[in-house]
Scaffold this motif. Sequence first.
Motif, PDB file in Angstrom:
ATOM      1  N   TRP A  38      -5.159   2.933   7.161  1.00 56.22           N
ATOM      2  CA  TRP A  38      -3.863   2.687   6.522  1.00 56.22           C
ATOM      3  C   TRP A  38      -2.814   2.201   7.511  1.00 56.22           C
ATOM      4  O   TRP A  38      -1.830   1.574   7.123  1.00 56.22           O
ATOM      5  CB  TRP A  38      -3.368   3.937   5.797  1.00 56.22           C
ATOM      6  N   ARG A  71      -0.154   4.047  -0.460  1.00 54.45           N
ATOM      7  CA  ARG A  71      -0.922   5.063   0.263  1.00 54.45           C
ATOM      8  C   ARG A  71      -0.561   5.081   1.748  1.00 54.45           C
ATOM      9  O   ARG A  71      -0.495   6.145   2.363  1.00 54.45           O
ATOM     10  CB  ARG A  71      -2.413   4.773   0.085  1.00 54.45           C
ATOM     11  N   SER A  72      -0.312   3.911   2.333  1.00 55.65           N
ATOM     12  CA  SER A  72       0.064   3.848   3.744  1.00 55.65           C
ATOM     13  C   SER A  72       1.403   4.515   3.979  1.00 55.65           C
ATOM     14  O   SER A  72       1.586   5.293   4.923  1.00 55.65           O
ATOM     15  CB  SER A  72       0.114   2.392   4.222  1.00 55.65           C
ATOM     16  N   TYR A  93       0.841  -1.194   0.000  1.00 53.26           N
ATOM     17  CA  TYR A  93       0.000   0.000   0.000  1.00 53.26           C
ATOM     18  C   TYR A  93       0.879   1.248   0.000  1.00 53.26           C
ATOM     19  O   TYR A  93       1.337   1.707   1.051  1.00 53.26           O
ATOM     20  CB  TYR A  93      -0.906   0.017   1.234  1.00 53.26           C
ATOM     21  N   ALA A 123      -2.030  -3.609   5.144  1.00 48.88           N
ATOM     22  CA  ALA A 123      -1.596  -2.338   5.737  1.00 48.88           C
ATOM     23  C   ALA A 123      -0.483  -2.559   6.756  1.00 48.88           C
ATOM     24  O   ALA A 123       0.534  -1.853   6.746  1.00 48.88           O
ATOM     25  CB  ALA A 123      -2.785  -1.638   6.385  1.00 48.88           C
ATOM     26  N   MET A 128      -9.225  -0.482   3.982  1.00 47.24           N
ATOM     27  CA  MET A 128      -7.975  -1.130   3.596  1.00 47.24           C
ATOM     28  C   MET A 128      -7.842  -2.494   4.279  1.00 47.24           C
ATOM     29  O   MET A 128      -8.242  -2.660   5.440  1.00 47.24           O
ATOM     30  CB  MET A 128      -6.789  -0.233   3.944  1.00 47.24           C
TER      31      MET A 128
END
Length: 333
Positions: A184, A67-68, A65, A145, A140
Amino acid sequence: MNQVVRTLLSAVVLLASPILLAQETTEERGPEGFAAYVEAIKKEALADGYSESTLETAFANAEFYQRSVKADRNQPEFKLTLDTYLPRAVPEWKAKKAVEMFEKHQDLLEEIGAEYGVQPRFIVALWGIETNFGSFTGGMDVISALTTMAYEGRREEFFKKELWHALTIVEEGHIEIDQMKGSWAGAMGQAQFMPSSFMAYAVDYDGDGRKDIWGSMGDVFASAANYLKSVGWRDDVTWGRQVLIPENFDGDLASLKVKKSLAEWQELGVRRYDGSDLPVRDDIEASVVIPDDKQGRVFLAYNNYDALMRWNRSHYFVAAVGYLSDRIRFPRS
């Protein structure tokens, strides 16, 4: 809630969270090594006693991820004050919805509140601030995550421990892996518990054999209440109150480490927000808290303020929960 406001509110919680303190600086890892890391994690977990079937299920769709990583490394940079934060954290619609949700679940909340010694309005307020009454829990995959955050490397030991707890949750059958959703950083369900908090405080209140903080309202409410009870909650006092302090107030006294009786604070010039005397109670010690500066809001923080700080170490978060709980207790027409 629009994305700008959601980002604003999330930043306050995430910047103050115990899991996001004392960050180390390391070279950022890209996704190219993630698959190999997952295989190494699976071998380590297998050696630690997790079943092969659990590991195959848990990591079947594990993904990196970005995004995390981005959220962790690039926290929003802007100046917040409590006066700008509170109206966004507790807008009028949320206060009204809190009252509606309290009334909708009142019988269950009062039953749980009596059992755990926690006023139901605080359970609802936490629920409202954390996940907007369960409507925004994060979509998520928790295993992905946590594995991403461990792989990222800055707090690998912490996130590996959380990942191990998450694997235990899967192995014990509390939630199907495709339903194990969260933030996340791996905070899960309507209570937004990290896996370690789940293991320590989650409750199977409805008696179905699973601690379901995602879908069972009894489990969600009882788990939150159990957490508060475990960190010293008192049901005979509130969270705190906004107060006035004199111009010559010693700023060194404004600390949760400084506890004084209400009479002592009264002697030092602290008054209710309307200027009247503080309550007369010999069984309460309190602290003065100044989240911003002396020109901003000042609170007299009771025992339950400390308990809420254990949930999330942010004065803004505690003030939002306290304010929303007060709106439930004294709804405006």
